[in-house]
Design an enzyme around this catalytic site. Sequence first.
Site, PDB file in Angstrom:
ATOM      1  N   HIS A  83      13.626  -0.275  32.385  1.00  0.00           N
ATOM      2  CA  HIS A  83      13.988   0.531  33.554  1.00  0.00           C
ATOM      3  C   HIS A  83      14.818   1.758  33.158  1.00  0.00           C
ATOM      4  O   HIS A  83      15.109   2.603  33.997  1.00  0.00           O
ATOM      5  CB  HIS A  83      14.695  -0.325  34.616  1.00  0.00           C
ATOM      6  CG  HIS A  83      16.133  -0.606  34.340  1.00  0.00           C
ATOM      7  ND1 HIS A  83      16.576  -1.776  33.767  1.00  0.00           N
ATOM      8  CD2 HIS A  83      17.246   0.130  34.563  1.00  0.00           C
ATOM      9  CE1 HIS A  83      17.891  -1.743  33.665  1.00  0.00           C
ATOM     10  NE2 HIS A  83      18.326  -0.600  34.134  1.00  0.00           N
ATOM     11  N   ASP A 109      11.986  -6.659  31.085  1.00  0.00           N
ATOM     12  CA  ASP A 109      12.736  -5.399  31.028  1.00  0.00           C
ATOM     13  C   ASP A 109      13.111  -5.070  29.586  1.00  0.00           C
ATOM     14  O   ASP A 109      14.250  -5.244  29.163  1.00  0.00           O
ATOM     15  CB  ASP A 109      13.965  -5.483  31.931  1.00  0.00           C
ATOM     16  CG  ASP A 109      14.403  -4.108  32.406  1.00  0.00           C
ATOM     17  OD1 ASP A 109      13.932  -3.109  31.836  1.00  0.00           O
ATOM     18  OD2 ASP A 109      15.212  -4.024  33.337  1.00  0.00           O
ATOM     19  N   SER A 120      23.185  -0.542  31.118  1.00  0.00           N
ATOM     20  CA  SER A 120      21.807  -1.015  30.968  1.00  0.00           C
ATOM     21  C   SER A 120      21.211  -0.540  29.660  1.00  0.00           C
ATOM     22  O   SER A 120      21.431   0.599  29.247  1.00  0.00           O
ATOM     23  CB  SER A 120      20.931  -0.462  32.091  1.00  0.00           C
ATOM     24  OG  SER A 120      21.125  -1.165  33.266  1.00  0.00           O
TER      25      SER A 120
END
Length: 233
Positions: free
Chosen positions: A40, A85, A179
Site C-alpha cells: 500500500h 501487503d 508503514s
Amino acid sequence: VIGGVECNINEHGFLALLYSRRFQCGGTLINEEWVLTAAHCDMRNMYIYLGVHNVSVQYDDEQRRYPKKKYFCLSSRNYNQWDKDIMLIRLNRPVRNSAHIAPLSLPSNPPSVGSVCRVMGWGTITSPQETLPDVPHCANINILDYEVCRAAYPELPVTRRTLCAGILEGGKDSCNGDSGGPLICNGQFQGIAYWGADTCAQPREPGLYTKVFDYTDWIQSIISGNTDATCPQ
C-alpha cells in the site's frame, strides 16, 4: 513510532525513506539493489532515500534511487485488492554500503510469540494528532498471539501470514508513516508494518505486520531472476 526514542544513528543503515513529493513510508534495504516495503506504499513518482538520519541534514553518504521495477504479491485478479501487503522494489542502480548504509538480511527462521522486537520509522510520534519527527524513532515491542489482534479487529482474516505485535497495555506502537518499515526480532527482519488502529498505541490494539519469513522463497526467487515466482497462498 509512538513511545519510542530517537534511533541510534548506527542501528538503521537498512532503513529506507519512500517519498513522492512528501514522505510517505519506510522500507528495508535487503541487498544493494532491492528494498522491501508494504504494497500500500506504492505511489507514482516514488523516490527512495538511503543513509538518512535527520531529514533536515544532508549526509555525505546519503543516496537517492528510483524504482526500476516493482513486484507485488497479488492473490486475485482484482489488481486493486492488496491481500498480501508486500512489495519488492528493484532500485534503478545499486547503492554502495557506507557508514550509514548496510542491508538487513532476510530471516532464517520465524519469530515466536513473546519475542522482543524493534520497530522503527519516521512516522508520527503522537496520535491521533500527527507530529512527524526529523529523526527516526525506535521502540521495543513484543510478538503477541495472533488472537489478540483478531479480538481487537474482528474483520481480520484467519490467515497467519500476519504478525501481531505491540504492548498489551499500550504506550508503544508503530503509527502513520511507519508503514513499510521493518520489525526486527532478535536481530532478524521479521515484519513489515502495515496496519493498526486509528489511534495508535492503545491498550489491546496492537499493530499488524506482514510476516516476512513466509515470503522469503518468493523474494529470493525474484531477486535471482525468476520474476514469475508465485506468492504463498
